[in-house]
Design a protein around this motif. Structure first.
Motif, PDB file in Angstrom:
ATOM      1  N   ALA A 137       0.817  -1.213   0.000  1.00 42.77           N
ATOM      2  CA  ALA A 137       0.000   0.000   0.000  1.00 42.77           C
ATOM      3  C   ALA A 137       0.853   1.267   0.000  1.00 42.77           C
ATOM      4  O   ALA A 137       0.557   2.237  -0.702  1.00 42.77           O
ATOM      5  CB  ALA A 137      -0.924  -0.003   1.220  1.00 42.77           C
ATOM      6  N   ALA A 138       1.936   1.259   0.769  1.00 36.93           N
ATOM      7  CA  ALA A 138       2.753   2.464   0.935  1.00 36.93           C
ATOM      8  C   ALA A 138       3.553   2.815  -0.306  1.00 36.93           C
ATOM      9  O   ALA A 138       3.807   4.003  -0.577  1.00 36.93           O
ATOM     10  CB  ALA A 138       3.696   2.296   2.133  1.00 36.93           C
ATOM     11  N   CYS A 146       6.369  -7.175  -2.917  1.00 37.02           N
ATOM     12  CA  CYS A 146       6.240  -6.945  -1.469  1.00 37.02           C
ATOM     13  C   CYS A 146       6.632  -8.174  -0.666  1.00 37.02           C
ATOM     14  O   CYS A 146       7.024  -8.050   0.504  1.00 37.02           O
ATOM     15  CB  CYS A 146       4.831  -6.473  -1.116  1.00 37.02           C
ATOM     16  SG  CYS A 146       3.554  -7.746  -1.106  1.00 37.02           S
ATOM     17  N   LEU A 147       6.542  -9.362  -1.273  1.00 32.17           N
ATOM     18  CA  LEU A 147       6.942 -10.573  -0.564  1.00 32.17           C
ATOM     19  C   LEU A 147       8.453 -10.792  -0.618  1.00 32.17           C
ATOM     20  O   LEU A 147       9.070 -11.211   0.361  1.00 32.17           O
ATOM     21  CB  LEU A 147       6.220 -11.789  -1.148  1.00 32.17           C
ATOM     22  CG  LEU A 147       4.697 -11.834  -0.969  1.00 32.17           C
ATOM     23  CD1 LEU A 147       4.121 -13.082  -1.623  1.00 32.17           C
ATOM     24  CD2 LEU A 147       4.307 -11.779   0.510  1.00 32.17           C
ATOM     25  N   LEU A 181       4.630   8.020   6.723  1.00 33.44           N
ATOM     26  CA  LEU A 181       4.028   6.685   6.780  1.00 33.44           C
ATOM     27  C   LEU A 181       4.908   5.663   6.078  1.00 33.44           C
ATOM     28  O   LEU A 181       5.094   4.541   6.564  1.00 33.44           O
ATOM     29  CB  LEU A 181       2.641   6.705   6.133  1.00 33.44           C
ATOM     30  CG  LEU A 181       1.931   5.346   6.053  1.00 33.44           C
ATOM     31  CD1 LEU A 181       1.721   4.756   7.445  1.00 33.44           C
ATOM     32  CD2 LEU A 181       0.587   5.482   5.323  1.00 33.44           C
ATOM     33  N   GLN A 182       5.469   6.021   4.935  1.00 27.32           N
ATOM     34  CA  GLN A 182       6.361   5.109   4.210  1.00 27.32           C
ATOM     35  C   GLN A 182       7.574   4.760   5.072  1.00 27.32           C
ATOM     36  O   GLN A 182       8.008   3.605   5.117  1.00 27.32           O
ATOM     37  CB  GLN A 182       6.812   5.745   2.899  1.00 27.32           C
ATOM     38  CG  GLN A 182       5.727   5.853   1.845  1.00 27.32           C
ATOM     39  CD  GLN A 182       6.200   6.597   0.615  1.00 27.32           C
ATOM     40  OE1 GLN A 182       6.889   7.613   0.713  1.00 27.32           O
ATOM     41  NE2 GLN A 182       5.825   6.113  -0.562  1.00 27.32           N
ATOM     42  N   ARG A 183       8.117   5.743   5.756  1.00 24.17           N
ATOM     43  CA  ARG A 183       9.277   5.507   6.620  1.00 24.17           C
ATOM     44  C   ARG A 183       8.902   4.578   7.772  1.00 24.17           C
ATOM     45  O   ARG A 183       9.671   3.671   8.131  1.00 24.17           O
ATOM     46  CB  ARG A 183       9.799   6.851   7.120  1.00 24.17           C
ATOM     47  CG  ARG A 183      10.924   6.784   8.155  1.00 24.17           C
ATOM     48  CD  ARG A 183      12.063   5.868   7.789  1.00 24.17           C
ATOM     49  NE  ARG A 183      12.705   6.228   6.526  1.00 24.17           N
ATOM     50  CZ  ARG A 183      13.577   5.455   5.899  1.00 24.17           C
ATOM     51  NH1 ARG A 183      13.866   4.251   6.388  1.00 24.17           N
ATOM     52  NH2 ARG A 183      14.134   5.837   4.775  1.00 24.17           N
ATOM     53  N   GLU A 184       7.719   4.759   8.340  1.00 20.82           N
ATOM     54  CA  GLU A 184       7.270   3.909   9.442  1.00 20.82           C
ATOM     55  C   GLU A 184       7.104   2.458   8.985  1.00 20.82           C
ATOM     56  O   GLU A 184       7.487   1.519   9.699  1.00 20.82           O
ATOM     57  CB  GLU A 184       5.943   4.448  10.006  1.00 20.82           C
ATOM     58  CG  GLU A 184       6.081   5.771  10.740  1.00 20.82           C
ATOM     59  CD  GLU A 184       4.735   6.330  11.171  1.00 20.82           C
ATOM     60  OE1 GLU A 184       3.707   5.641  10.947  1.00 20.82           O
ATOM     61  OE2 GLU A 184       4.705   7.447  11.722  1.00 20.82           O
ATOM     62  N   LEU A 227      -4.396  -1.774  -4.360  1.00 17.00           N
ATOM     63  CA  LEU A 227      -3.534  -0.908  -3.543  1.00 17.00           C
ATOM     64  C   LEU A 227      -2.600  -0.094  -4.433  1.00 17.00           C
ATOM     65  O   LEU A 227      -2.234   1.039  -4.098  1.00 17.00           O
ATOM     66  CB  LEU A 227      -2.724  -1.756  -2.548  1.00 17.00           C
ATOM     67  CG  LEU A 227      -3.528  -2.496  -1.474  1.00 17.00           C
ATOM     68  CD1 LEU A 227      -2.606  -3.390  -0.642  1.00 17.00           C
ATOM     69  CD2 LEU A 227      -4.255  -1.511  -0.572  1.00 17.00           C
ATOM     70  N   ARG A 228      -2.207  -0.658  -5.581  1.00 18.43           N
ATOM     71  CA  ARG A 228      -1.362   0.069  -6.531  1.00 18.43           C
ATOM     72  C   ARG A 228      -2.149   1.231  -7.151  1.00 18.43           C
ATOM     73  O   ARG A 228      -1.597   2.308  -7.394  1.00 18.43           O
ATOM     74  CB  ARG A 228      -0.859  -0.879  -7.626  1.00 18.43           C
ATOM     75  CG  ARG A 228       0.326  -1.706  -7.198  1.00 18.43           C
ATOM     76  CD  ARG A 228       0.628  -2.855  -8.140  1.00 18.43           C
ATOM     77  NE  ARG A 228       0.914  -2.496  -9.516  1.00 18.43           N
ATOM     78  CZ  ARG A 228       2.092  -2.021  -9.956  1.00 18.43           C
ATOM     79  NH1 ARG A 228       3.071  -1.778  -9.097  1.00 18.43           N
ATOM     80  NH2 ARG A 228       2.289  -1.767 -11.233  1.00 18.43           N
ATOM     81  N   HIS A 229      -3.423   1.002  -7.390  1.00 18.41           N
ATOM     82  CA  HIS A 229      -4.268   2.064  -7.932  1.00 18.41           C
ATOM     83  C   HIS A 229      -4.378   3.210  -6.919  1.00 18.41           C
ATOM     84  O   HIS A 229      -4.306   4.392  -7.289  1.00 18.41           O
ATOM     85  CB  HIS A 229      -5.658   1.516  -8.249  1.00 18.41           C
ATOM     86  CG  HIS A 229      -5.686   0.618  -9.447  1.00 18.41           C
ATOM     87  ND1 HIS A 229      -6.211   0.996 -10.663  1.00 18.41           N
ATOM     88  CD2 HIS A 229      -5.241  -0.650  -9.626  1.00 18.41           C
ATOM     89  CE1 HIS A 229      -6.100   0.004 -11.534  1.00 18.41           C
ATOM     90  NE2 HIS A 229      -5.512  -1.015 -10.923  1.00 18.41           N
TER      91      HIS A 229
END
Length: 288
Positions: A137-138, A146-147, A181-184, A227-229
């Protein structure tokens, strides 16, 4: 297993081009084509015997079945791969128009974005899957990305870099870190994966894909490509200052000349962040 299916499987096993998902899709599609060719009467065809008449027969069959244009184009790319591996790449024209395959319509102006509800996320028991979804999502990542994500490699401070082996088409790419948020989420990934990937030790990629699917199904999550959208739409707003057409923003014809120039430039940036090359593909995510 028929001879043609066996021979195609051998070609695929000897040529591991692209990501795991690409390889799996290629084998699945070529195996389907081998079956279809058999059903169309080409009973003794060898993998090295592919000819223009076989391509034409397949395309005609797909049109009869009303297969989506995008699916036909994907199958054509797999066919060209097959032809290349047997030394016959020039046999299939570069342009799909040679087979009267229309251009794909990317513009719907209907949002396919999905969010990641906190209540559903909290119910996911596997921490690796949970954080993988948050990464998805981020940063607008594909499932495979992501995996296979390795935070110790990817985290460059102001951006993340995805290895080519994680990505569709084998193309390494860089995505900027633009918010807290991305950093978290990255810090969570570091804590979970350490020096490894988001796939736990002793598990294979396929095993983790199955776990991902199972965990999502249990909490009612589906079509997480959405989530990419959502990422693309958020980046568009961030970069342009106005919403994407797919979520109620101005359509292209409503933009000024200066806005149209900015729109095109920002769409190309977003396309590259998503792992694409063409600006036109963004219409799928953003509308037009």
């Amino acid at each position: 297993m028929r001879d043609l299916n066996y021979q195609i499987k051998g070609i695929c096993n000897r040529n591991k081009d692209g990501s795991y998902a690409t390889q799996a899709a290629r084998l699945r599609n070529l195996d389907l084509m081998a079956n279809q060719l058999h059903d169309l009467g080409f009973r003794h065809l060898k993998a090295t015997g592919l000819k223009p008449k076989h391509v034409v027969a397949l395309v005609q069959q797909w049109k009869k079945e009303s297969i989506a244009i995008g699916t036909i184009k994907n199958r054509m790319s797999h066919l060209r791969w097959w032809a290349e591996k047997i030394g016959k790449l020039d046999m299939i024209p570069d342009k799909n128009a040679a087979y009267n395959i229309d251009n794909r319509n990317y513009v719907t102006n209907i949002s396919k974005a999905k969010d990641l509800p906190v209540e559903a996320l909290d119910k996911i028991t596997n921490i690796n899957v949970r954080v993988s979804l948050q990464l998805q999502a981020a940063f607008g990542l594909r499932r495979e990305e992501c995996l296979k994500f390795q935070p110790s490699f990817a985290d460059k401070g102001s951006s993340i870099v995805l290895k080519s082996s994680w990505c569709k088409g084998g193309k390494q790419r860089e995505i900027p870190i633009t918010n807290e948020l991305q950093r978290e989420v990255l810090e969570l990934a570091h804590q979970v994966a350490g020096r490894g990937s988001m796939i736990p030790p002793k598990l294979s990629y396929i095993q983790q894909v199955n776990r991902y699917r199972s965990e999502c199904e249990k909490v009612g999550l589906s079509k997480m490509h959405g989530l990419r959208h959502a990422y693309a739409q958020a980046r568009y707003l961030e970069l342009t200052g106005w919403k994407a057409p797919s979520v109620g923003g101005p359509r292209s014809k409503e933009l000024s000349r200066e806005q149209k120039e900015k729109d095109k430039e920002m769409r190309l940036i977003i396309s590259k962040e998503l792992g694409h090359e063409r600006e036109t593909i963004t219409a799928t995510y953003l509308g037009r």
